[in-house]
Write an enzyme that holds these catalytic residues in place. Structure first.
Site, PDB file in Angstrom:
ATOM      1  N   ASP A  70       8.776  -3.919  -8.024  1.00 23.73           N
ATOM      2  CA  ASP A  70       9.147  -2.478  -7.883  1.00 23.73           C
ATOM      3  C   ASP A  70      10.553  -2.129  -8.543  1.00 23.73           C
ATOM      4  O   ASP A  70      11.263  -2.968  -8.043  1.00 23.73           O
ATOM      5  CB  ASP A  70       8.983  -2.098  -6.440  1.00 23.73           C
ATOM      6  CG  ASP A  70       8.922  -0.625  -6.555  1.00 23.73           C
ATOM      7  OD1 ASP A  70       7.780  -0.182  -6.457  1.00 23.73           O
ATOM      8  OD2 ASP A  70      10.120  -0.042  -5.820  1.00 23.73           O
TER       9      ASP A  70
HETATM   10  C1  LIG Z   1      14.164   3.028 -15.278  1.00 24.69           C
HETATM   11  C2  LIG Z   1      12.766   2.843 -15.883  1.00 24.69           C
HETATM   12  C3  LIG Z   1      11.709   2.718 -15.323  1.00 24.69           C
HETATM   13  N1  LIG Z   1      10.494   2.321 -15.981  1.00 24.69           N
HETATM   14  C4  LIG Z   1       9.222   1.982 -15.244  1.00 24.69           C
HETATM   15  C5  LIG Z   1       8.961   0.747 -14.801  1.00 24.69           C
HETATM   16  C6  LIG Z   1       7.884   0.912 -14.037  1.00 24.69           C
HETATM   17  O1  LIG Z   1       6.664   0.707 -14.496  1.00 24.69           O
HETATM   18  C7  LIG Z   1       8.073   2.306 -13.148  1.00 24.69           C
HETATM   19  C8  LIG Z   1       8.557   2.045 -11.994  1.00 24.69           C
HETATM   20  O2  LIG Z   1       7.430   2.256 -10.989  1.00 24.69           O
HETATM   21  P1  LIG Z   1       6.933   1.132 -10.120  1.00 24.69           P
HETATM   22  O3  LIG Z   1       6.281   1.696  -8.920  1.00 24.69           O
HETATM   23  O4  LIG Z   1       8.101  -0.072  -9.929  1.00 24.69           O
HETATM   24  O5  LIG Z   1       5.904   0.296 -10.776  1.00 24.69           O
HETATM   25  P2  LIG Z   1       4.437   0.912 -11.479  1.00 24.69           P
HETATM   26  O6  LIG Z   1       4.022   1.986 -10.768  1.00 24.69           O
HETATM   27  O7  LIG Z   1       4.609   1.635 -12.911  1.00 24.69           O
HETATM   28  O8  LIG Z   1       3.335  -0.187 -11.566  1.00 24.69           O
HETATM   29  P3  LIG Z   1       3.085  -1.002 -10.395  1.00 24.69           P
HETATM   30  O9  LIG Z   1       3.591  -0.381  -9.214  1.00 24.69           O
HETATM   31  O10 LIG Z   1       1.648  -1.294 -10.438  1.00 24.69           O
HETATM   32  O11 LIG Z   1       3.705  -2.541 -10.463  1.00 24.69           O
HETATM   33  O12 LIG Z   1       9.072   2.765 -13.907  1.00 24.69           O
HETATM   34  C9  LIG Z   1      10.645   2.046 -17.161  1.00 24.69           C
HETATM   35  O13 LIG Z   1       9.435   1.797 -17.892  1.00 24.69           O
HETATM   36  N2  LIG Z   1      11.611   2.381 -17.964  1.00 24.69           N
HETATM   37  C10 LIG Z   1      12.994   2.576 -17.386  1.00 24.69           C
HETATM   38  O14 LIG Z   1      13.884   2.882 -18.176  1.00 24.69           O
END
Ligand SMILES: Cc1cn([C@H]2C[C@H](O)[C@@H](COP(=O)(O)OP(=O)(O)OP(=O)(O)O)O2)c(=O)[nH]c1=O
EC number: 3.6.1.9
Length: 191
Positions: A70
């Site tokens: 997360d």
């Molecule tokens: C800060 C940042 C976050 N992110 C993304 C990563 C994660 O996919 C998302 C954070 O949300 P999360 O809730 O961590 O993950 P998710 O909902 O995408 O997937 P899951 O819960 O099923 O594992 O933000 C980027 O892609 N690039 C960035 O620079």
């Protein structure tokens, strides 16, 4: 006997990062409601949410190892998850403009025998941004599935003046640390 890695994530970035290091995996997405977690400490929050996801995926046999994660953005005692609309995305990116914020990713790796939780933090500094570039960015679809409303790996890279720590942790998985920990669980196939 090879183990099977189960990636408990719908994040295309996390799937991409594991493919990048040639680690085979199967996706099994946990049905969890992250909004129920009201923890305000970012380090605690990502650990709890990664545990929630990792513990909501069935481990079907002794060979399976589950990986969950997360990611959140933390800034001046506020937590930025995914913006729900343009106004929220604008508010988040404007707040981060010209400042340093932290990105935390909590990771859980678990099998039937053991469970490992760890949190990686990366500091990210944004340039002082112009209103026009923020308005243009929030009109794209990029901010809305990313914590903090930006993607360092794509258009959002234009905002980043510098980082201190692991870049991949910002994208959503501190891959090098994950690989070190996975080696304690898995018998790796040859890369
Ligand atoms: C800060 C940042 C976050 N992110 C993304 C990563 C994660 O996919 C998302 C954070 O949300 P999360 O809730 O961590 O993950 P998710 O909902 O995408 O997937 P899951 O819960 O099923 O594992 O933000 C980027 O892609 N690039 C960035 O620079």
């Amino acid at each position: 006997m090879e183990n099977q890695l189960i990636l408990a994530s719908s994040s295309p970035r996390r799937q991409e990062l594991l493919k990048q290091v040639k680690i085979p995996f199967t996706v099994r997405i946990p049905a969890v409601d992250e909004s129920l977690n009201k923890t305000l400490d970012p380090h605690e929050k990502v650990a709890q949410l990664a545990l929630l996801k990792g513990r909501h995926v069935m481990i079907e046999n002794e060979k399976e190892v589950v990986l969950a994660a997360d990611t959140i953005v933390a800034f001046q005692n506020r937590i930025f998850e995914k913006p729900e609309n343009k106004e929220e995305a604008k508010e988040m990116i404007t707040a981060l403009s010209g400042k340093v914020h932290e990105v935390y990713t909590g990771v859980v790796i678990k099998s039937n025998q053991k469970e490992r939780v760890f949190v990686e933090k990366t500091e990210v500094e944004f340039w002082q941004l112009h209103d026009e570039e923020i308005n243009s960015y929030i009109s794209s679809d990029e901010p809305y599935d990313k914590a903090g409303g930006y993607g360092i790996q794509s258009i959002g890279s234009m905002f980043v003046k510098g980082i201190k720590g692991d870049y991949y942790n910002v994208v959503g998985l501190p891959v090098s640390w994950v690989v070190r920990e996975l080696q304690k669980f898995l018998v790796y196939p040859d890369f």
